[in-house]
Design a protein around this motif. Structure first.
Motif, mmCIF file in Angstrom:
data_model
loop_
_atom_site.group_PDB
_atom_site.id
_atom_site.type_symbol
_atom_site.label_atom_id
_atom_site.label_comp_id
_atom_site.label_asym_id
_atom_site.label_seq_id
_atom_site.Cartn_x
_atom_site.Cartn_y
_atom_site.Cartn_z
ATOM 1 N N ILE A 281 18.567 -35.833 -29.059
ATOM 2 C CA ILE A 281 18.885 -35.102 -30.183
ATOM 3 C C ILE A 281 20.059 -34.599 -29.498
ATOM 4 N N ILE A 298 17.880 -37.368 -33.824
ATOM 5 C CA ILE A 298 18.313 -36.418 -34.684
ATOM 6 C C ILE A 298 19.876 -35.999 -34.101
ATOM 7 N N ILE A 315 22.071 -32.688 -41.150
ATOM 8 C CA ILE A 315 21.319 -33.603 -40.148
ATOM 9 C C ILE A 315 21.403 -34.902 -40.444
ATOM 10 N N VAL A 317 19.216 -38.614 -39.064
ATOM 11 C CA VAL A 317 17.963 -39.046 -38.277
ATOM 12 C C VAL A 317 17.726 -40.683 -38.269
ATOM 13 N N VAL A 350 14.327 -28.895 -37.171
ATOM 14 C CA VAL A 350 13.978 -29.911 -36.176
ATOM 15 C C VAL A 350 12.451 -30.218 -35.749
ATOM 16 N N ILE A 353 10.764 -32.514 -38.135
ATOM 17 C CA ILE A 353 11.165 -34.075 -37.953
ATOM 18 C C ILE A 353 10.298 -34.296 -36.648
#
Length: 654
Positions: A281, A298, A315, A317, A350, A353
């Motif tokens: 991330i 992410i 965001i 991904v 988050v 996900i």
């Protein structure tokens, strides 16, 4: 043994969407049967009882599904304890296969020195976890000491804003780990199948959006840190040395309104299986791509209003670099937009996900276990719908963003609070010799906190204006020069450690890149490219992509002894994926490729066109023709004398 973790609402939503989502339907006992028929729990080094208990573990609803052996190791480990603790107590210089996998979650890899012949010399690499790259003064000094006392005398700055210590012997592991933990540091979750270090811009600006991005990164790191206590049980005998968590982090972790958690588990988010593979991330602000935002599972971008007040987050991904040679079903991938969330929802988004990947990522073949493969198979719409079940809301539309820029933060800058910060270039992140002594002197004498950048450099923070001149002098005497005196090729170059310690390395990277950069500079000079017109070069010793070579304008990926794949087409701001141009190019033949490419870039490029964009526009067929037909220059352009230190190699071990 336990009720379903899926809430009624989540189950209804699942039916409405008609998605097949492999959820964990609760907990069941994992037991073994001894010869006399007694039910016995899997061994637990942390338990003081006889061990005749039943322990709950998370299992997929299809228990017959094939799983990799690492999945079994995790399931039977009592939340990362067994048999690691037992293996650490033996006299052997190494640990067994199961413990080797488990110690990764604790931040360490078992390695051998591949330069040495004969019996294996086992040692361990330790990696710290430093969200945003933040390193308190006390921790830096301890890491500096540990490198000399227990390591190989150098510190390694990584591409994910952490330290690596190499050469730690098994008998010293607990001492080193304890020292790190007791001095404001941690290695927990720096490796293994869970969330790794969370990146954020390292610059210590006092601007609202920068501060907000860094706080967000720290909160995400805290949210997704392992909770079972195994780390502290093993390394500091159960003593909990943890700072207080923000209440919003605790609330987000404990929230199970959308069926995200394992109730009553020591690991409410991860369960016994943790994630299928590593998870990465990054958080940043608009325009600042110092973090390679699109390469992460992410990628989170702060969105502010016209007054600079943060309002929420975009965001991305599905990014990821790792691949396997000559297996086209594995590939690097860029993240793509998922949506926008208000700032108060970011931890929940988050978590949703991560849980979607936990429940649906492949656990049978680790080559395909990263989230990028799940998204590639499902498509972004199906993935978004699945995440929204765990988020409990619909994502808003992705907000427009300006163009990305790469920022190194080298040299001297105003922080915004009256103090200065100084970005110090460290070739390949290797701090040793005179450089190490000089940095120690400055950091210790001026009581400075530091930050590690995603480009393997170091930032000295909170410097008074009156300290600038003496600090500059000390650094310069050790060869740590201001960026205008460093070859631009070196400024943007990166390499992984590779040989001799990485077990996955196929050829040289860190030890090879100084020569590659010199030779690339010589060719650029030879064909008449101006000194300030640089190329982003990255080198890795294998295809796993730790130095993110697939984002480079010119990437070298080890594919055999003394040979590389050549990747072309990335951009200076790291927003385009490179592609493989050539296979098995021997190190001694690199000029045969670089000369025609650089010459044609000089003679055929558009105004202001970077090398990466040039190669993408021309296309590989024409580029291949240029290389095949190359027999020297039509005309010899004037050479350019290098007035600055292009041969600067301070990062090389001494």
């Amino acid at each position: 043994m336990a009720a379903s973790i899926m809430s009624a609402n989540a189950i209804v939503a699942e039916k409405e969407l008609k998605l097949h989502i492999n959820v964990y339907r609760g907990l069941r006992s994992s037991v073994v049967i001894n010869p006399v028929g007694l039910v016995r729990a899997l061994p637990s080094s942390a338990s003081s009882s006889s061990g005749w208990i039943v322990r709950a573990v998370s299992m997929p609803d299809t228990a017959v599904a094939k799983r990799s052996k690492v999945e079994l190791f995790k399931e039977q480990s009592n939340f990362l304890r067994f048999p690691l603790n037992e293996e650490l107590q033996t006299e052997a210089p190494n640990i067994n296969e199961v413990a080797t996998q488990l110690i990764k979650f604790h931040g360490s890899y078992q390695q051998t020195n591949r330069d040495e012949r004969g019996s294996k010399s086992y040692q361990f690499m330790l990696r710290t976890k430093n969200p945003c790259g933040k390193v308190p003064n006390k921790l830096y000094l301890v890491m500096d000491d540990l490198a000399d006392k227990f390591g190989i005398g150098t510190l390694r700055l990584t591409t994910r804003q952490t330290f690596q210590l190499h050469g730690i012997l098994k008998k010293n592991l607990k001492t080193v780990m304890r020292s790190i933990i007791k001095n404001m540091g941690s290695t927990l979750g720096a490796c293994g199948d869970l969330n790794r270090n969370v990146l954020a811009p390292a610059a210590p600006y006092t601007k609202k959006e920068y501060l907000f991005s860094q706080v967000t990164a720290e909160n995400i790191a805290s949210l997704l840190a392992p909770q079972s206590g195994a780390y502290y049980d093993i390394w500091v005998d159960g003593e909990k040395i943890m700072s207080a968590e923000p209440p919003e982090v605790i609330a987000a972790r404990n929230d199970n309104s959308n069926g995200t958690n394992f109730p009553d588990s020591p690991e409410p988010i991860y369960g016994t299986q943790y994630l299928p593979r590593k998870f990465k991330i990054a958080v940043t602000v608009p325009t600042d791509n110092s973090v390679d935002i699109l390469t992460n599972d992410i990628g989170i971008v702060v969105v502010s209003d016209s007054d600079g007040e943060p309002q929420g987050f975009n965001i991305y991904v599905g990014g990821g670099m790792g691949r396997t040679h000559r297996l086209e079903t594995t590939f690097p991938r860029l993240g793509e937009p998922l949506g926008y969330v208000p700032k108060e929802d970011i931890l929940y988004a988050v978590k949703a996900i991560v849980v979607t990947q936990r429940e649906n990522g492949r656990r049978d073949d680790r080559k395909y276990s990263r989230m990028k493969y799940l998204i590639n198979e499902w498509g972004i719409e199906k993935f978004r719908s699945a995440v929204e079940q765990y988020y409990g809301k619909k994502f808003e539309s992705f907000r427009p963003l300006p163009e990305w820029e790469f920022r190194s933060y080298l040299g001297w800058h105003e922080q915004g609070d009256g103090a200065l910060f100084c970005g110090v270039h460290v070739d390949n992140g290797r701090i040793g010799g005179k450089m190490k002594k000089a940095l120690r002197e400055v950091i210790e004498n001026y009581n400075l906190n530091v930050r590690i950048t995603p480009n393997q450099n170091l930032i000295l923070c909170d410097i008074r204006h009156s300290w600038r001149e003496p600090i500059t002098t000390v650094l310069a005497q050790a060869g740590l020069l201001e960026p205008r005196y460093v070859d631009p090729l070196n400024i943007t170059a990166m390499a992984c450690p590779s040989l001799p310690l990485c077990p996955l390395a196929i050829t040289e990277a860190e030890r090879g890149i100084p020569d590659i950069l010199k030779r690339a500079r010589a060719v650029l000079d030879k064909v008449g490219i101006q000194y300030n017109e640089s190329v982003v070069i990255r080198v890795t010793g294998c295809p796993n992509g730790c130095a993110r070579p697939y984002m480079a304008e010119l990437g070298f990926v080890g594919d055999g002894p003394n040979s590389y794949q050549v990747w072309l087409g990335g951009t200076p701001n790291q927003t385009s994926l490179a592609r493989c141009f050539l296979n098995r190019v021997k190190n001694q033949d690199l000029e045969k490729v670089l000369e025609p490419l650089f010459y044609n870039w000089r003679t055929k490029r558009l105004q202001g066109e970077s090398f990466g964009r040039f190669t993408a526009r021309i296309g590989f067929e024409k580029l291949q023709e240029m290389v095949d037909k190359w027999d020297g220059f039509v005309d010899i352009p004037p050479r350019h004398d290098l007035k600055t230190s292009a041969d600067h190699q301070d990062g090389k071990e001494e």
